[in-house]
Design an enzyme around this catalytic site. Structure first.
Site, PDB file in Angstrom:
ATOM      1  N   MET A  30       0.843  -1.190   0.000  1.00 48.02           N
ATOM      2  CA  MET A  30       0.000   0.000   0.000  1.00 48.02           C
ATOM      3  C   MET A  30       0.890   1.256   0.000  1.00 48.02           C
ATOM      4  SD  MET A  30      -3.434  -0.989   2.031  1.00 48.02           S
ATOM      5  CE  MET A  30      -2.900  -0.686   3.690  1.00 48.02           C
ATOM      6  N   HIS A  37       9.551  -2.957   3.093  1.00 44.70           N
ATOM      7  CA  HIS A  37       9.071  -3.163   1.715  1.00 44.70           C
ATOM      8  C   HIS A  37      10.232  -3.464   0.772  1.00 44.70           C
ATOM      9  CE1 HIS A  37       5.762  -0.331   3.131  1.00 44.70           C
ATOM     10  NE2 HIS A  37       5.079  -1.368   2.680  1.00 44.70           N
ATOM     11  N   GLN A  61     -10.449  -2.523   2.461  1.00 45.29           N
ATOM     12  CA  GLN A  61      -9.960  -3.223   3.664  1.00 45.29           C
ATOM     13  C   GLN A  61      -9.942  -2.322   4.894  1.00 45.29           C
ATOM     14  OE1 GLN A  61      -6.096  -4.149   1.610  1.00 45.29           O
ATOM     15  NE2 GLN A  61      -5.199  -3.749   3.599  1.00 45.29           N
ATOM     16  N   VAL A 176      11.077  -6.791   9.529  1.00 45.51           N
ATOM     17  CA  VAL A 176      12.266  -5.926   9.563  1.00 45.51           C
ATOM     18  C   VAL A 176      12.020  -4.892  10.667  1.00 45.51           C
ATOM     19  CG1 VAL A 176      13.699  -4.309   8.253  1.00 45.51           C
ATOM     20  CG2 VAL A 176      12.668  -6.282   7.104  1.00 45.51           C
ATOM     21  N   SER A 186       4.373   1.350   7.659  1.00 46.01           N
ATOM     22  CA  SER A 186       4.085   2.681   7.092  1.00 46.01           C
ATOM     23  C   SER A 186       3.396   3.550   8.136  1.00 46.01           C
ATOM     24  CB  SER A 186       3.194   2.546   5.860  1.00 46.01           C
ATOM     25  OG  SER A 186       3.809   1.694   4.931  1.00 46.01           O
ATOM     26  N   ARG A 187       2.586   2.923   8.998  1.00 43.42           N
ATOM     27  CA  ARG A 187       1.845   3.682  10.022  1.00 43.42           C
ATOM     28  C   ARG A 187       2.778   4.314  11.060  1.00 43.42           C
ATOM     29  NH1 ARG A 187      -2.206  -0.446   9.149  1.00 43.42           N
ATOM     30  NH2 ARG A 187      -4.167   0.550   8.590  1.00 43.42           N
TER      31      ARG A 187
HETATM   32  O1  PAF Z   1      -0.208  -5.742   3.559  1.00 42.18           O
HETATM   33  C1  PAF Z   1      -0.634  -4.827   2.822  1.00 42.18           C
HETATM   34  O2  PAF Z   1       0.034  -3.828   2.576  1.00 42.18           O
HETATM   35  C2  PAF Z   1      -2.025  -4.964   2.224  1.00 42.18           C
HETATM   36  O3  PAF Z   1      -2.900  -5.573   3.098  1.00 42.18           O
HETATM   37  C3  PAF Z   1      -2.027  -5.681   0.852  1.00 42.18           C
HETATM   38  C4  PAF Z   1      -1.549  -7.119   0.983  1.00 42.18           C
HETATM   39  C5  PAF Z   1      -1.144  -4.927  -0.121  1.00 42.18           C
HETATM   40  C6  PAF Z   1      -3.442  -5.721   0.278  1.00 42.18           C
HETATM   41  O4  PAF Z   1      -3.956  -4.450   0.106  1.00 42.18           O
END
Ligand code: PAF
Length: 286
Positions: A30, A37, A61, A176, A186-187
């Protein structure tokens, strides 16, 4: 590196790669990239010839009172970071392109989605399962890499791939951490630096439990009390759950064994409202 917005263009791109005999590893994200990442991208490059990263803050979600609007975003910064990694394409659709008017299909992994995060985020995993299924159909990867920080998400995706016969290998990648132990997320951008100790209460709780287990304590009821006392000793924390579960079934366990994971979700005071952090780990050495 190609940046692709439209699902049908991404599909055509992937089909062209497959015709040339190339294999694709997908890293679903995301965005708002951090070292976690980037390490998923490097792992993906070890698995296949070509790496595709999807960058999509998936609205389905997030529940109505969750942090969709506050979720950190910075596309230009993300592109700068990703260009330094072995990534051939970024798939970055808009919500309108992903959810065309009339969209009404949902993928739901029933039992695994109702415990832990599913209790306080009832729509979350159906949103994840649906978007990940779409991403698999759009990108057609041979492998997909997911972080183990979201270990319930990983268990759900493994289940859905097995149940729906999706021909993709799911690879989990270790959490990590920052130098002080905070699991990267990210949060974390929304955390208040003055409240760092509260944010660290998750990883320090994990360490505390490992130390107790090393001393021979196995009863999870006793360990749960210890975790709650520790986390609540930091101002502004609120535990969503602190559960000892089996790493495969996610079912609660009464005594710690090799398969037991401590799964944590805690709200801490952030710069502008509460930030929900998660963390997890095996208790006994693997
Ligand atoms: O883990 C995430 O960043 C999200 O839940 C994903 C797997 C990209 C689905 O939107």
């Amino acid at each position: 590196m190609d940046i692709i917005q439209k699902p049908e263009e991404m599909q055509a791109w992937s089909q062209a790669r497959s015709r040339e005999g190339g294999t694709i590893a997908l890293v679903p994200t995301m965005g708002f990239f951090h070292e976690g990442h980037l390490s998923l991208m490097r792992r993906a490059a070890e698995l296949c010839d070509t790496v595709v990263v999807s960058l999509f803050v998936n609205p389905t979600q997030f529940g109505p009172n969750e942090d969709l609007d506050r979720y950190p975003r910075d596309f230009e910064r993300d592109m700068e970071l990703v260009r330094k990694e072995p990534v051939a394409a970024v798939f970055a659709p808009t919500p309108k392109l992903m959810y065309l008017s009339g969209f009404q299909t949902e993928v739901r992994v029933k039992q695994l989605s109702t415990c832990l995060c599913g209790k306080s985020r009832p729509v979350h995993f159906a949103g994840v399962a649906t978007v990940v299924t779409k991403l698999f159909n759009i990108v057609r990867p041979e492998a997909a890499v997911f972080g183990e920080k979201d270990f319930q998400q990983l268990a759900i995706i493994r289940r859905l791939v097995a149940d729906l016969n999706i021909p993709v290998r799911i690879v989990g990648h270790p959490i990590v951490r920052e130098a002080d132990g905070l699991a990267m997320s990210s949060r974390n951008a929304n955390l208040d630096p003055a409240n760092r100790a509260a944010a660290l209460s998750l990883s320090t709780a994990l360490q505390l439990v490992r130390d107790e287990a090393a001393r021979g304590v196995r009863a999870t009821a006793e360990l749960e009390r210890l975790v709650a006392r520790h986390i609540h000793s930091f101002a502004g924390t609120a535990i969503d759950y602190a559960s000892f579960v089996d790493g495969d079934s996610l079912e609660a366990v009464e005594a710690v064994d090799e398969r037991t994971i401590l799964a944590l979700a805690v709200h801490v005071e952030g710069k502008a409202g509460k930030v929900r952090l998660i963390d997890n780990g095996f208790i006994l050495p693997q």
